[in-house]
Scaffold this motif. Structure first.
Motif, PDB file in Angstrom:
ATOM      1  N   TYR A 206       0.803  -1.222   0.000  1.00 44.30           N
ATOM      2  CA  TYR A 206       0.000   0.000   0.000  1.00 44.30           C
ATOM      3  C   TYR A 206       0.836   1.273   0.000  1.00 44.30           C
ATOM      4  N   TYR A 207       2.147   1.177   0.220  1.00 46.06           N
ATOM      5  CA  TYR A 207       2.975   2.367   0.073  1.00 46.06           C
ATOM      6  C   TYR A 207       3.040   2.824  -1.385  1.00 46.06           C
ATOM      7  N   VAL A 208       2.744   1.951  -2.317  1.00 50.79           N
ATOM      8  CA  VAL A 208       2.720   2.380  -3.718  1.00 50.79           C
ATOM      9  C   VAL A 208       1.592   3.381  -3.949  1.00 50.79           C
ATOM     10  N   PRO A 209       0.331   3.068  -3.598  1.00 53.32           N
ATOM     11  CA  PRO A 209      -0.698   4.089  -3.791  1.00 53.32           C
ATOM     12  C   PRO A 209      -0.639   5.238  -2.799  1.00 53.32           C
ATOM     13  N   LEU A 210      -0.345   4.972  -1.505  1.00 51.96           N
ATOM     14  CA  LEU A 210      -0.465   6.055  -0.524  1.00 51.96           C
ATOM     15  C   LEU A 210       0.776   6.925  -0.437  1.00 51.96           C
ATOM     16  N   ALA A 211       1.884   6.501  -1.042  1.00 55.28           N
ATOM     17  CA  ALA A 211       3.098   7.323  -1.048  1.00 55.28           C
ATOM     18  C   ALA A 211       3.522   7.667  -2.467  1.00 55.28           C
ATOM     19  N   PHE A 212       3.830   6.672  -3.272  1.00 55.39           N
ATOM     20  CA  PHE A 212       4.361   6.941  -4.610  1.00 55.39           C
ATOM     21  C   PHE A 212       3.330   7.653  -5.494  1.00 55.39           C
ATOM     22  N   HIS A 213       2.184   7.052  -5.710  1.00 57.09           N
ATOM     23  CA  HIS A 213       1.210   7.679  -6.610  1.00 57.09           C
ATOM     24  C   HIS A 213       0.546   8.898  -5.969  1.00 57.09           C
ATOM     25  N   TYR A 214       0.280   8.827  -4.686  1.00 60.34           N
ATOM     26  CA  TYR A 214      -0.337   9.962  -3.995  1.00 60.34           C
ATOM     27  C   TYR A 214       0.545  11.205  -4.132  1.00 60.34           C
ATOM     28  N   CYS A 215       1.812  11.070  -3.802  1.00 60.32           N
ATOM     29  CA  CYS A 215       2.720  12.217  -3.897  1.00 60.32           C
ATOM     30  C   CYS A 215       3.021  12.575  -5.356  1.00 60.32           C
ATOM     31  N   PRO A 257      -6.455  -6.568   3.213  1.00 61.58           N
ATOM     32  CA  PRO A 257      -5.375  -6.244   4.158  1.00 61.58           C
ATOM     33  C   PRO A 257      -4.126  -7.029   3.814  1.00 61.58           C
ATOM     34  N   TYR A 258      -3.040  -6.310   3.596  1.00 62.31           N
ATOM     35  CA  TYR A 258      -1.792  -6.934   3.150  1.00 62.31           C
ATOM     36  C   TYR A 258      -0.648  -5.976   3.428  1.00 62.31           C
ATOM     37  N   GLY A 259       0.454  -6.500   3.956  1.00 57.51           N
ATOM     38  CA  GLY A 259       1.638  -5.685   4.141  1.00 57.51           C
ATOM     39  C   GLY A 259       1.654  -4.947   5.468  1.00 57.51           C
ATOM     40  N   ARG A 260       2.615  -4.039   5.592  1.00 62.14           N
ATOM     41  CA  ARG A 260       2.802  -3.316   6.845  1.00 62.14           C
ATOM     42  C   ARG A 260       1.998  -2.010   6.854  1.00 62.14           C
ATOM     43  N   SER A 261       2.019  -1.349   8.014  1.00 61.71           N
ATOM     44  CA  SER A 261       1.401  -0.027   8.195  1.00 61.71           C
ATOM     45  C   SER A 261      -0.101  -0.041   7.946  1.00 61.71           C
ATOM     46  N   LEU A 262      -0.736  -1.155   8.194  1.00 55.70           N
ATOM     47  CA  LEU A 262      -2.184  -1.229   7.963  1.00 55.70           C
ATOM     48  C   LEU A 262      -2.972  -0.421   8.979  1.00 55.70           C
ATOM     49  N   THR A 263      -2.335   0.022  10.049  1.00 55.63           N
ATOM     50  CA  THR A 263      -3.040   0.859  11.013  1.00 55.63           C
ATOM     51  C   THR A 263      -3.365   2.241  10.446  1.00 55.63           C
ATOM     52  N   ILE A 321      -1.137  -5.840  18.886  1.00 56.71           N
ATOM     53  CA  ILE A 321      -0.340  -6.993  18.493  1.00 56.71           C
ATOM     54  C   ILE A 321       0.128  -6.869  17.055  1.00 56.71           C
ATOM     55  N   MET A 322      -0.706  -6.291  16.179  1.00 63.34           N
ATOM     56  CA  MET A 322      -0.362  -6.206  14.763  1.00 63.34           C
ATOM     57  C   MET A 322       0.494  -4.990  14.416  1.00 63.34           C
ATOM     58  N   ALA A 323       0.769  -4.117  15.385  1.00 63.74           N
ATOM     59  CA  ALA A 323       1.390  -2.831  15.089  1.00 63.74           C
ATOM     60  C   ALA A 323       2.872  -2.955  14.777  1.00 63.74           C
ATOM     61  N   GLU A 324       3.371  -1.970  14.040  1.00 62.25           N
ATOM     62  CA  GLU A 324       4.804  -1.852  13.802  1.00 62.25           C
ATOM     63  C   GLU A 324       5.476  -1.118  14.966  1.00 62.25           C
ATOM     64  N   ASN A 325       6.800  -1.228  15.026  1.00 56.51           N
ATOM     65  CA  ASN A 325       7.560  -0.549  16.064  1.00 56.51           C
ATOM     66  C   ASN A 325       7.412   0.973  15.968  1.00 56.51           C
ATOM     67  N   TYR A 326       7.112   1.476  14.785  1.00 53.95           N
ATOM     68  CA  TYR A 326       7.032   2.930  14.595  1.00 53.95           C
ATOM     69  C   TYR A 326       5.609   3.461  14.767  1.00 53.95           C
ATOM     70  N   ASN A 327       4.667   2.641  15.203  1.00 53.07           N
ATOM     71  CA  ASN A 327       3.277   3.078  15.350  1.00 53.07           C
ATOM     72  C   ASN A 327       3.028   3.663  16.734  1.00 53.07           C
ATOM     73  N   ALA A 328       3.075   4.979  16.832  1.00 52.71           N
ATOM     74  CA  ALA A 328       2.724   5.703  18.046  1.00 52.71           C
ATOM     75  C   ALA A 328       1.230   6.027  18.015  1.00 52.71           C
ATOM     76  N   PRO A 329       0.656   6.491  19.125  1.00 57.16           N
ATOM     77  CA  PRO A 329      -0.782   6.790  19.128  1.00 57.16           C
ATOM     78  C   PRO A 329      -1.222   7.769  18.041  1.00 57.16           C
ATOM     79  N   GLY A 330      -0.349   8.714  17.681  1.00 50.39           N
ATOM     80  CA  GLY A 330      -0.721   9.679  16.647  1.00 50.39           C
ATOM     81  C   GLY A 330      -0.414   9.232  15.240  1.00 50.39           C
ATOM     82  N   SER A 331       0.321   8.128  15.097  1.00 49.02           N
ATOM     83  CA  SER A 331       0.704   7.663  13.762  1.00 49.02           C
ATOM     84  C   SER A 331      -0.508   7.373  12.893  1.00 49.02           C
TER      85      SER A 331
END
Length: 614
Positions: A206-215, A257-263, A321-331
């Motif tokens: 999902y980083y392809v649509p939400l980062a690459f194509h979005y930006c 649902p697939y991949g990281r950063s699904l939160t 449980i499913m979160a990444e190490n970089y997922n803070a409450p505001g992430s």
């Protein structure tokens, strides 16, 4: 568990509804802004970055929605806008106690500069001009630090791009050469059919649509006159990508649902709003609007909120449980990327268009760049991504579960391990798990080779140096077939799971020696051994392992393998909405499997033939 709030009653049919949704989502945040306004001090768990950086992250992510709203209308919550302007003033002032500090190379704060760059580019009249001359200088100086620092060689390069586009649009000094270099580097991540990889040998998720194509679409919209060739290329690739990406969505708006950063949740569909923002129409405008609106409606009706209305870390429900190490409450507020269309005027054709259903999509979509085959069951509104796997991996949390399962379902979701001991903690849905008899299991993490041939996906993977597994997936819904050829120098326990079925009081289970099937009010899930497995079992896995459903069980086959060559063949069933008990032989209607002497021959629904020697 989260609770549903009044936002669930927002019809989300118009621009006014979307503006109201933004206000409904941001109002609960107001008490959590720091005294100086520069930090969002949300309660909850910690993350890899320090608390002050996490709080700055939360502050900046709200601007992904606020900047478009400020650009597109006068319907801005002035209390929120003034609070944010005070936060920018204090956060960028080296003399203030809430100063955001001096970032280092690869710092999370470099990511968070991007929304501020977007604000400068599209809403300077509300988010730049009201600042004092001193505050403007501090703001510029703080953002300009990105031009002397390193960012990760992946989608992060676009954050540098957005900051400098913001500077350019205001007539401020900007890093022209570095901007060009980063855009050229991003070019090297392009694959085919509109897909990028997220860095060299990175994943296509999902980083392809939400980062690459979005930006890329934002860049094209803002820099078309200055950089027409690159802008046109971004538009062409985004249009090409839409034809594949639409297959990832169900008619009711869910995405696979697939991949990281699904939160980041409804950031999954943010690119549909970016098409509208950039004026790119891969489909009729009503089709794009339908994809965009249905996705938001589905998400905002899920129990993803805390009792006071904050977005939580998790997927379809709060779940650390499913979160990444970089997922803070505001992430989680990166989801606000979905509010980009608020920058469009009230009379824009996007707002006036009638929502239309999904475009005409095939039952099977072979997508080589992300290594998946998307299958669609329109009768059940079920979409699943069958996954050949990847030649590389990463060290993000639950990487195997998020990138290497055999199939990912928009209805059944997928599971991550709760811990490392046994099948209940491991929650091995849609995986083959192997153990040396110590109840510690290994699964596919990366692959020696992968291939897609129509509806047949093949991978070769080595859970140990002296164990080689060749897996063939014959994709399809509601049944699919898996064939594993295992060459092992060590004795192993093998366990293989089907779709994780959400549990309720109506659960009924039927078991035989070679199959186990379950039926609940949600639907049916089952697994049948064709060759190789000794027993079938219904495994009640630990709570909160599945991203979609809090309590699940997984139909599982098990056997013991001695050193040598082995063949395991199974048929897997998953059908949301099913009301009748599963026929364990139902797979025969889709796939033909023949045992011919020392080999197995299988024929897929598309007529592809697999021959495996034993």
């Amino acid at each position: 568990m989260g609770v549903k709030l009044p936002i669930a009653d927002n019809p989300l049919c118009s621009k006014a509804d979307l503006e109201r949704a933004f206000r409904q989502l941001t109002k609960p945040l107001l008490p959590y802004y720091s005294a100086g306004g520069a930090r969002l001090e949300l309660p909850g768990s910690g993350a890899g970055q320090s608390p002050d950086i996490s709080q700055m992250e939360g502050f900046s992510r709200i601007i992904w929605g606020l900047a478009p709203l400020a650009a597109g209308s006068g319907h801005v919550d002035e209390d929120l806008l003034q609070l944010v302007l005070r936060g920018i003033t204090n956060g960028t002032n080296p003399g203030h106690k809430e100063y955001w500090g001096i970032p280092a190379d690869y710092d999370q704060r470099l990511v968070e500069m991007a929304s501020l760059g977007l604000a400068l580019a599209i809403a300077p009249h509300r988010m730049w001009e009201p600042l004092s001359a001193e505050a403007k200088q501090h703001f510029y100086d703080w953002l300009n630090q990105i031009n002397s620092l390193k960012v990760h060689d992946c989608n992060w390069l676009f954050f540098h791009v957005l900051v400098n586009v913001g500077f350019y649009k205001l007539g401020l000094p900007y890093a022209k050469e570095q901007l060009e270099a980063n855009l050229d580097r991003l070019e090297q991540f392009y694959l085919e059919d509109g897909w990028y990889e997220d860095g060299t040998n990175g994943h296509s998720d999902y980083y392809v649509p939400l980062a690459f194509h979005y930006c890329g679409l934002i860049y094209a919209a803002l820099m078309k006159e200055e950089d027409p060739k690159r802008s046109a290329r971004f538009e062409e690739r985004a249009a090409l990508f839409a034809g594949q990406f639409a297959n990832w969505f169900t008619e009711d708006g869910r995405a696979v649902p697939y991949g990281r950063s699904l939160t980041y949740r409804f950031a999954q569909g943010a690119v549909w709003g970016a098409y509208a923002f950039a004026g790119v129409q891969p489909f009729e405008l009503g089709v794009i609007k339908g994809l965009y609106m249905r996705h938001l409606r589905w998400w905002l009706r899920q129990p993803i909120f805390s009792p006071d209305g904050l977005l939580t870390v998790g997927y379809r429900y709060p779940n650390l449980i499913m979160a990444e190490n970089y997922n803070a409450p505001g992430s989680v507020y990166w989801a606000f990327k979905a509010f980009l269309p608020l920058a469009l005027p009230d009379d824009h054709p996007f707002w006036l268009a009638e929502e239309l259903p999904l475009p005409e999509l095939t039952d099977v979509s072979v997508q080589h760049a992300p290594h998946v085959v998307i299958c669609r069951d329109n009768n059940r509104d079920h979409v699943a991504a069958f996954n050949a796997g990847h030649r590389s991996t990463n060290d993000h949390t639950h990487s195997s579960a998020k990138y290497e399962k055999f199939v990912y379902s928009a209805s059944f979701g997928f599971s991550v391990p709760r811990a490392e001991w046994g099948l209940s903690q491991g929650a091995y849905d849609s995986m083959l798990a192997l153990s040396e008899g110590d109840n510690l299991y290994r699964v596919r993490r990366n692959n020696e080779a992968t291939n897609l041939d129509g509806d047949v996906l093949t991978s070769i993977w080595k859970p140990w140096r002296d164990v080689t597994v060749t897996t063939h997936l014959i994709a399809g819904l509601p049944w699919h077939v898996r064939i594993h050829r295992i060459e092992t120098a060590r004795a192993l326990d093998a366990a293989e799971g089907g779709f994780a079925l959400p549990l309720d009081a109506s659960l009924s289970v039927s078991e035989t020696t070679g199959s186990v099937c379950g039926l609940t009010g949600f639907g049916g899930s089952g697994i049948t051994s064709l060759i190789g497995y000794e027993r079938a079992e219904w495994i009640s896995v630990q709570a909160n392992t599945n991203l979609m459903h809090e309590r699940t069980a997984i139909p599982t086959l098990q056997t013991k393998l001695q050193p040598g060559l082995h063949l395991l063949i199974i048929a897997v069933y998953g059908e949301p909405g099913a009301q009748e008990p599963v026929n364990p032989d139902g797979w025969r209607q889709r796939v033909q499997v023949y045992l011919e002497g020392n080999r197995v021959r299988a024929v897929s629904p598309l007529g592809k033939e697999i021959i495996v020697a034993v």
